[in-house]
Design a protein around this motif. Structure first.
Motif, mmCIF file in Angstrom:
data_model
loop_
_atom_site.group_PDB
_atom_site.id
_atom_site.type_symbol
_atom_site.label_atom_id
_atom_site.label_comp_id
_atom_site.label_asym_id
_atom_site.label_seq_id
_atom_site.Cartn_x
_atom_site.Cartn_y
_atom_site.Cartn_z
ATOM 1 N N LEU A 124 47.386 41.864 33.905
ATOM 2 C CA LEU A 124 46.843 40.647 34.495
ATOM 3 C C LEU A 124 47.323 39.374 33.811
ATOM 4 O O LEU A 124 47.382 38.316 34.437
ATOM 5 C CB LEU A 124 45.303 40.669 34.438
ATOM 6 C CG LEU A 124 44.600 41.790 35.198
ATOM 7 C CD1 LEU A 124 43.097 41.706 34.967
ATOM 8 C CD2 LEU A 124 44.922 41.723 36.674
ATOM 9 N N ILE A 125 47.645 39.431 32.525
ATOM 10 C CA ILE A 125 47.945 38.208 31.774
ATOM 11 C C ILE A 125 49.370 37.744 32.070
ATOM 12 O O ILE A 125 50.337 38.463 31.835
ATOM 13 C CB ILE A 125 47.716 38.400 30.267
ATOM 14 C CG1 ILE A 125 46.226 38.652 30.026
ATOM 15 C CG2 ILE A 125 48.194 37.175 29.482
ATOM 16 C CD1 ILE A 125 45.846 38.877 28.587
ATOM 17 N N VAL A 126 49.462 36.497 32.573
ATOM 18 C CA VAL A 126 50.758 35.919 32.928
ATOM 19 C C VAL A 126 51.116 34.726 32.045
ATOM 20 O O VAL A 126 52.240 34.233 32.110
ATOM 21 C CB VAL A 126 50.804 35.510 34.410
ATOM 22 C CG1 VAL A 126 50.672 36.740 35.311
ATOM 23 C CG2 VAL A 126 49.739 34.475 34.741
ATOM 24 N N ALA A 127 50.168 34.254 31.234
ATOM 25 C CA ALA A 127 50.447 33.128 30.337
ATOM 26 C C ALA A 127 49.474 33.150 29.170
ATOM 27 O O ALA A 127 48.328 33.577 29.313
ATOM 28 C CB ALA A 127 50.330 31.797 31.077
ATOM 29 N N GLU A 149 44.810 35.068 33.483
ATOM 30 C CA GLU A 149 44.870 36.314 34.240
ATOM 31 C C GLU A 149 45.219 35.965 35.688
ATOM 32 O O GLU A 149 44.645 35.032 36.251
ATOM 33 C CB GLU A 149 43.519 37.027 34.247
ATOM 34 C CG GLU A 149 43.034 37.479 32.906
ATOM 35 C CD GLU A 149 41.651 38.093 32.994
ATOM 36 O OE1 GLU A 149 41.431 39.104 32.327
ATOM 37 O OE2 GLU A 149 40.785 37.542 33.715
ATOM 38 N N ARG A 150 46.124 36.712 36.265
ATOM 39 C CA ARG A 150 46.480 36.495 37.671
ATOM 40 C C ARG A 150 45.997 37.690 38.482
ATOM 41 O O ARG A 150 46.364 38.826 38.218
ATOM 42 C CB ARG A 150 47.980 36.312 37.825
ATOM 43 C CG ARG A 150 48.382 36.137 39.288
ATOM 44 C CD ARG A 150 49.720 35.478 39.433
ATOM 45 N NE ARG A 150 49.642 34.118 38.906
ATOM 46 C CZ ARG A 150 50.698 33.470 38.416
ATOM 47 N NH1 ARG A 150 51.882 34.039 38.373
ATOM 48 N NH2 ARG A 150 50.564 32.237 37.947
ATOM 49 N N ASN A 161 42.897 33.029 36.646
ATOM 50 C CA ASN A 161 41.625 32.985 35.938
ATOM 51 C C ASN A 161 41.884 32.673 34.457
ATOM 52 O O ASN A 161 42.322 33.551 33.716
ATOM 53 C CB ASN A 161 40.943 34.359 36.082
ATOM 54 C CG ASN A 161 39.538 34.380 35.572
ATOM 55 O OD1 ASN A 161 38.756 33.501 35.866
ATOM 56 N ND2 ASN A 161 39.205 35.417 34.819
ATOM 57 N N PRO A 162 41.650 31.430 34.013
ATOM 58 C CA PRO A 162 41.841 31.131 32.588
ATOM 59 C C PRO A 162 40.669 31.674 31.779
ATOM 60 O O PRO A 162 39.506 31.437 32.103
ATOM 61 C CB PRO A 162 41.884 29.605 32.549
ATOM 62 C CG PRO A 162 41.086 29.179 33.744
ATOM 63 C CD PRO A 162 41.253 30.257 34.776
ATOM 64 N N ARG A 200 38.407 48.424 32.261
ATOM 65 C CA ARG A 200 38.832 49.794 31.927
ATOM 66 C C ARG A 200 40.296 50.008 32.307
ATOM 67 O O ARG A 200 41.074 50.579 31.544
ATOM 68 C CB ARG A 200 37.929 50.806 32.634
ATOM 69 C CG ARG A 200 38.275 52.236 32.327
ATOM 70 C CD ARG A 200 37.998 52.586 30.886
ATOM 71 N NE ARG A 200 38.166 54.016 30.706
ATOM 72 C CZ ARG A 200 38.505 54.578 29.569
ATOM 73 N NH1 ARG A 200 38.664 53.849 28.488
ATOM 74 N NH2 ARG A 200 38.644 55.870 29.484
ATOM 75 N N SER A 201 40.688 49.520 33.470
ATOM 76 C CA SER A 201 42.063 49.644 33.917
ATOM 77 C C SER A 201 43.022 48.938 32.956
ATOM 78 O O SER A 201 44.065 49.487 32.581
ATOM 79 C CB SER A 201 42.200 49.066 35.326
ATOM 80 O OG SER A 201 43.531 49.065 35.738
ATOM 81 N N VAL A 202 42.660 47.736 32.541
ATOM 82 C CA VAL A 202 43.490 46.977 31.597
ATOM 83 C C VAL A 202 43.552 47.693 30.249
ATOM 84 O O VAL A 202 44.611 47.779 29.622
ATOM 85 C CB VAL A 202 42.976 45.532 31.446
ATOM 86 C CG1 VAL A 202 43.599 44.839 30.253
ATOM 87 C CG2 VAL A 202 43.243 44.743 32.725
ATOM 88 N N GLN A 203 42.424 48.231 29.784
ATOM 89 C CA GLN A 203 42.407 48.947 28.508
ATOM 90 C C GLN A 203 43.387 50.120 28.531
ATOM 91 O O GLN A 203 44.174 50.309 27.593
ATOM 92 C CB GLN A 203 40.995 49.444 28.209
ATOM 93 C CG GLN A 203 40.872 50.170 26.890
ATOM 94 C CD GLN A 203 39.492 50.771 26.679
ATOM 95 O OE1 GLN A 203 38.942 51.407 27.576
ATOM 96 N NE2 GLN A 203 38.924 50.543 25.506
#
Length: 153
Positions: free
Chosen positions: A35-38, A60-61, A72-73, A135-138
């Motif tokens: 999710l993290i783009v910046a 997060e995008r 989402n900052p 959970r998915s990101v983890q």
């Protein structure tokens, strides 16, 4: 408000120092989370108890296929304890979502064992979505970290 927590442990075929250094750098999280783009506004400070921290904003995008839904900052405060091989991240996200991650690194034959506990607080209506995303990101992060550091070991 709803609360939830879950744990995950995995092995990375790299020395603890290399894993710790990678995870202690906010810029390493680009791509470490899908999710993290910046990562921006990175600053260091000391809290009221004299403990150092690194604060930053991660963006997060969220997308639906190729369609960008929203950015989402999130405000992240990271505390690293090299002596105890621990990294704690406190995340404040819009929508009254809070996440705390505590990651402990332990030397293990052939590399490093990572044990992570994630604790969440969120509005009840968002519980399923937030828990699923966290959970998915983890799990993605565990795989990506293993891929990155095994390739450089």
């Amino acid at each position: 408000m709803a609360q939830d927590s879950f744990d995950h442990s995995w092995h990375v075929a790299a020395e603890p120092g290399a894993v710790f250094a990678h995870l202690a750098d906010p810029h390493s999280y680009l791509g470490l989370s899908p999710l993290i783009v910046a990562v921006r506004d990175v600053s260091e400070g000391v809290d009221d108890s004299g403990q150092p921290f690194v604060a930053y904003t991660a963006v997060e995008r969220f997308k639906a296929g190729p369609v960008r839904l929203w950015d989402n900052p999130i405000a992240v405060t990271m505390r690293v304890d090299a002596g105890a091989a621990r990294i704690r991240q406190d995340v404040v996200s819009p929508g009254r979502v809070r996440l705390t991650s505590l990651l402990v690194l332990t030397p293990e034959s052939g590399g490093t064992r990572l044990d992570e506990r994630i604790e969440l607080t969120m509005p009840r209506l968002l519980r399923g979505f937030v828990r699923g995303q966290a959970r998915s990101v983890q799990l993605y992060r565990a795989g990506e970290l293993s891929r990155r550091l095994t390739a450089t070991a």
